[in-house]
Enzyme design. Structure first.
Site, short mmCIF file in Angstrom:
data_model
loop_
_atom_site.label_atom_id
_atom_site.label_comp_id
_atom_site.label_asym_id
_atom_site.label_seq_id
_atom_site.Cartn_x
_atom_site.Cartn_y
_atom_site.Cartn_z
N HIS A 105 33.03 30.07 40.61
CA HIS A 105 34.31 30.47 39.81
C HIS A 105 32.88 31.05 38.45
O HIS A 105 33.79 29.97 36.90
CB HIS A 105 35.00 29.41 40.03
CG HIS A 105 36.86 30.03 39.93
ND1 HIS A 105 37.70 29.58 40.66
CD2 HIS A 105 36.65 30.33 38.64
CE1 HIS A 105 38.58 30.38 39.84
NE2 HIS A 105 38.10 30.68 39.09
N ARG A 107 42.39 22.92 45.33
CA ARG A 107 41.59 24.21 45.57
C ARG A 107 40.96 24.44 44.12
O ARG A 107 41.82 24.17 43.12
CB ARG A 107 41.48 25.57 45.15
CG ARG A 107 41.10 26.71 44.74
CD ARG A 107 41.99 28.45 45.31
NE ARG A 107 40.82 28.66 44.84
CZ ARG A 107 40.22 30.09 43.92
NH1 ARG A 107 41.74 30.38 42.91
NH2 ARG A 107 39.59 30.73 43.42
N ASN A 167 43.67 36.67 45.41
CA ASN A 167 45.15 36.44 44.48
C ASN A 167 45.50 37.85 43.67
O ASN A 167 45.16 38.37 44.64
CB ASN A 167 43.65 36.27 43.75
CG ASN A 167 42.96 34.88 43.67
OD1 ASN A 167 42.88 33.94 44.39
ND2 ASN A 167 41.56 34.75 42.76
N GLU A 176 36.97 35.63 42.62
CA GLU A 176 37.39 37.30 42.01
C GLU A 176 35.91 38.08 42.20
O GLU A 176 36.17 37.96 40.41
CB GLU A 176 38.56 36.83 40.69
CG GLU A 176 39.51 36.03 41.30
CD GLU A 176 40.71 36.49 40.81
OE1 GLU A 176 39.78 36.25 39.08
OE2 GLU A 176 41.72 35.93 40.01
N GLU A 185 45.93 32.00 44.69
CA GLU A 185 46.11 31.83 43.29
C GLU A 185 47.26 32.46 43.03
O GLU A 185 47.39 34.33 43.49
CB GLU A 185 45.37 32.69 42.25
CG GLU A 185 43.66 31.46 41.57
CD GLU A 185 43.01 32.02 41.06
OE1 GLU A 185 43.29 32.88 39.97
OE2 GLU A 185 41.67 32.17 40.90
N TYR A 188 48.86 38.39 41.45
CA TYR A 188 50.22 38.01 40.53
C TYR A 188 50.67 39.15 39.69
O TYR A 188 52.50 39.16 39.84
CB TYR A 188 48.95 38.35 38.82
CG TYR A 188 47.81 36.73 39.26
CD1 TYR A 188 48.70 35.11 38.17
CD2 TYR A 188 46.12 36.61 39.14
CE1 TYR A 188 48.12 33.61 38.17
CE2 TYR A 188 46.27 35.64 39.40
CZ TYR A 188 46.40 34.29 38.46
OH TYR A 188 45.58 32.97 38.98
C1 LIG Z 1 52.04 39.68 34.41
O1 LIG Z 1 52.65 40.22 33.85
C2 LIG Z 1 53.03 39.71 32.59
C3 LIG Z 1 54.26 40.83 32.47
O2 LIG Z 1 55.25 41.27 33.09
C4 LIG Z 1 52.66 40.30 31.93
O3 LIG Z 1 53.02 39.38 30.44
C5 LIG Z 1 51.49 38.84 31.70
O4 LIG Z 1 50.18 38.56 31.28
C6 LIG Z 1 50.45 39.36 33.36
N1 LIG Z 1 49.51 37.62 34.11
C7 LIG Z 1 48.33 39.04 34.17
C8 LIG Z 1 48.21 37.42 34.63
O5 LIG Z 1 47.76 39.35 33.78
#
Ligand SMILES: *[C@@H]1O[C@H](CO)[C@@H](O)[C@H](O)[C@H]1NC(C)=O
Ligand SMILES: *[C@@H]1O[C@H](CO)[C@@H](O)[C@H](O)[C@H]1NC(C)=O
Ligand SMILES: *[C@@H]1O[C@H](CO)[C@@H](O)[C@H](O)[C@H]1NC(C)=O
Ligand SMILES: *[C@@H]1O[C@H](CO)[C@@H](O)[C@H](O)[C@H]1NC(C)=O
Ligand SMILES: *[C@@H]1O[C@H](CO)[C@@H](O)[C@H](O)[C@H]1NC(C)=O
Length: 477
Positions: free
Chosen positions: A139, A94, A325, A184, A381, A327
């Site tokens: 993007h 991607r 996506n 996004e 993602e 995280y």
């Molecule tokens: C996800 O959470 C962690 C803490 O658990 C943090 O360090 C990180 O920056 C976060 N990731 C994103 C992509 O926001």
């Protein structure tokens, strides 16, 4: 639809096995990047200026250490990138196309052949190595020339985007079978709300909503363009990538449950509902909140524009798959935060700092499958941020847990997930944070002009997962 039927058949066969640590045989694995974050060569061979170039050149304090002028130098090192993907046993890559590299002024007055050659070379190199391109058209690197006429809040941008998309289908559509219109939008429309992201236009609760409206229409038009003029010969799929850090209620009170759902609708539903839901249009809760607040502010019209019935029907169903996506998880409770007015204030929730919890990915997949049934999902993602280091056991743990959650979503919950591209292939320019935080499976030495790439421990781990399409044996759901 065709995709879904294929997937369902596979699922029926595979789910005959009970507990499994194996992904379906035709599950697509790979890694992801984006043009501004890796290419560099920001003004080489006829490339035009993007809003990211312009913004970080003019506001160096908003980016740490290094901007995207050189980045990972992938403009010159794409063959190495492809070898890295091959070493990962990736099925797909991607990446995104830089609009101003192809159309320096955003319009068709100049078509930059060197830019087209670059992406042709990359695509051909991928295919020669058995890797499918999964291409993001946008993007976040709008041609600066189009920002000078207002950028995404100007509805004319939809015309420009359709013309750009046509250039992409004409030049690359014979070989590219997976297209993502936008990455996004919830994130990049913020550039019309806050000062710290390109193009840094401070019109919170107004500019970001106008941009949202144009982006949704532009997406729908590009899908229709493909459907009517290219699908019969090119036979590919067009979708959009929407992001969310799963909003979980802080407590089990009704108020917190409602706040969490409101947050989901303002973040993902804002774009997902018009395109993927049965009814189309903005989510009801979004419409109500913004209309009521606009009225209370004494405005003659809502800050959120309205689709006509004809537009609602034209936009509804304009996707072949759902790009998602995820995280992290955030915990939410009702409350007023943010500038008045702003999207944040309209949402009326207080959000905790993000936490990395894999059950959030599973819940989010279930939410998407329930809200928008009938669409195959590609996780475009997901990945772990740390401060670097090649011995990244924390990243291996992250991927093990999150991929385990994907298996549970597929087999236990029946969510039609068909692919996964890890963010990211290599360390890159993480927007405001530059290279100070790293997401890569490969390390990039930014102190060397060579931008030397070195595999991390996680690269070896993922290469094995991608090759066998299974998690290590100790992991069973
Ligand atoms: C996800 O959470 C962690 C803490 O658990 C943090 O360090 C990180 O920056 C976060 N990731 C994103 C992509 O926001
Ligand atoms: C379109 O793609 C499907 C599956 O990817 C394939 O079975 C079919 O033969 C293709 N059709 C054409 C016209 O290429
Ligand atoms: C909330 O959940 C906890 C544990 O899941 C339970 O003990 C408690 O009774 C619940 N509270 C309410 C108000 O439902
Ligand atoms: C990587 O780190 C882990 C945990 O800190 C350690 O057990 C392991 O020996 C390290 N591996 C290498 C190759 O340095
Ligand atoms: C530059 O990159 C090439 C290809 O990866 C590598 O062979 C070479 O050793 C590198 N040179 C330096 C000075 O890092």
């Amino acid at each position: 639809m065709r995709l879904l039927i294929t997937f369902t058949a596979v699922l029926a066969v595979v789910s005959a096995q009970t507990a499994s640590n194996r992904f379906p045989d035709d599950f697509m694995f790979g890694a992801a990047t984006s043009a501004y974050q890796i290419e560099g060569a920001w003004n080489e061979d006829g490339k035009g200026e993007s809003i990211q170039d312009n913004f970080f050149h003019n506001h160096p304090l908003f980016i740490l250490e290094q901007n995207g002028d050189v980045a990972c130098d992938s403009y010159h090192k794409y063959k190495e990138d492809v070898q890295m993907l091959k070493a990962l046993n990736a099925d797909v890559y991607r990446f995104s196309i830089s609009w101003p590299r192809v159309l320096p002024n955003g319009d068709l007055d100049v078509i930059n052949q060197a830019g087209i050659d670059y992406y042709n070379n990359l695509i051909n190199e991928l295919l020669a190595n058995g890797i499918q391109p999964l291409v993001t058209m946008y993007h976040w690197d709008l041609p600066q020339a189009l920002q000078y006429i207002g950028g995404w809040p100007n509805e004319l941008l939809a015309d420009y985007f359709v013309e750009y998309a046509r250039i992409l289908f004409e030049n690359f559509g014979d070989r590219v079978k997976w297209w993502i219109t936008f990455n996004e939008p919830h994130q990049f429309v913020e550039g019309y709300s806050v000062p710290w992201g390109a193009p840094g236009q401070r019109a919170p609760g107004i500019g970001d909503y106008l941009a949202t409206h144009t982006v949704i229409k532009a997406h729908a038009r590009v899908w229709h363009l493909y459907d009517e003029q290219y699908r019969a010969t090119q036979n590919g799929s067009v979708g959009i990538t929407l992001n969310m850090d799963w909003p979980e209620p802080e407590t089990n009170s009704t108020e917190d449950a409602e706040a969490a759902e409101r947050a989901r609708q303002f973040v993902m539903g804002m774009f997902g509902h018009p395109i993927y839901s049965k009814d189309g249009d903005y989510p009801a809760v979004v419409r109500q909140q913004v209309d009521a607040n606009s009225k209370a502010e004494g405005r003659p019209r809502s800050r959120l524009p309205t689709f006509t019935q004809e537009e609602i029907e034209y936009i509804r169903g304009t996707a072949d798959f759902f790009g998602m996506n995820n995280y992290n998880v955030t915990f939410v409770t009702p409350g007023l935060r943010g500038h008045n007015p702003s999207k944040k204030r309209d949402t009326a929730v207080i959000t905790s700092a993000p936490e990395s919890l894999s059950w959030g990915l599973r819940k989010q997949l279930n939410w998407v499958a329930t809200q928008y049934p009938g669409y195959p999902i590609i996780i475009t993602e997901n990945g772990h941020l740390n401060l670097g280091g090649r011995n990244d056991t924390d990243r291996i743990e992250y991927y093990t847990e999150y991929l385990g959650a994907v298996l549970e979503a597929i087999y236990t919950d029946g969510v039609p997930v068909i692919g996964y591209t890890a963010w990211s292939l290599m360390d890159n320019v993480e927007w405001n944070r530059g290279f100070t935080v790293t997401f890569g499976l490969y390390e990039v030495d930014t102190s060397s002009p060579n931008r030397t790439r070195t595999p991390k421990e996680s690269a070896g781990f993922m290469a094995e997962v991608f090759r066998t399409k299974q998690l290590p044996n100790q992991y069973k759901q």
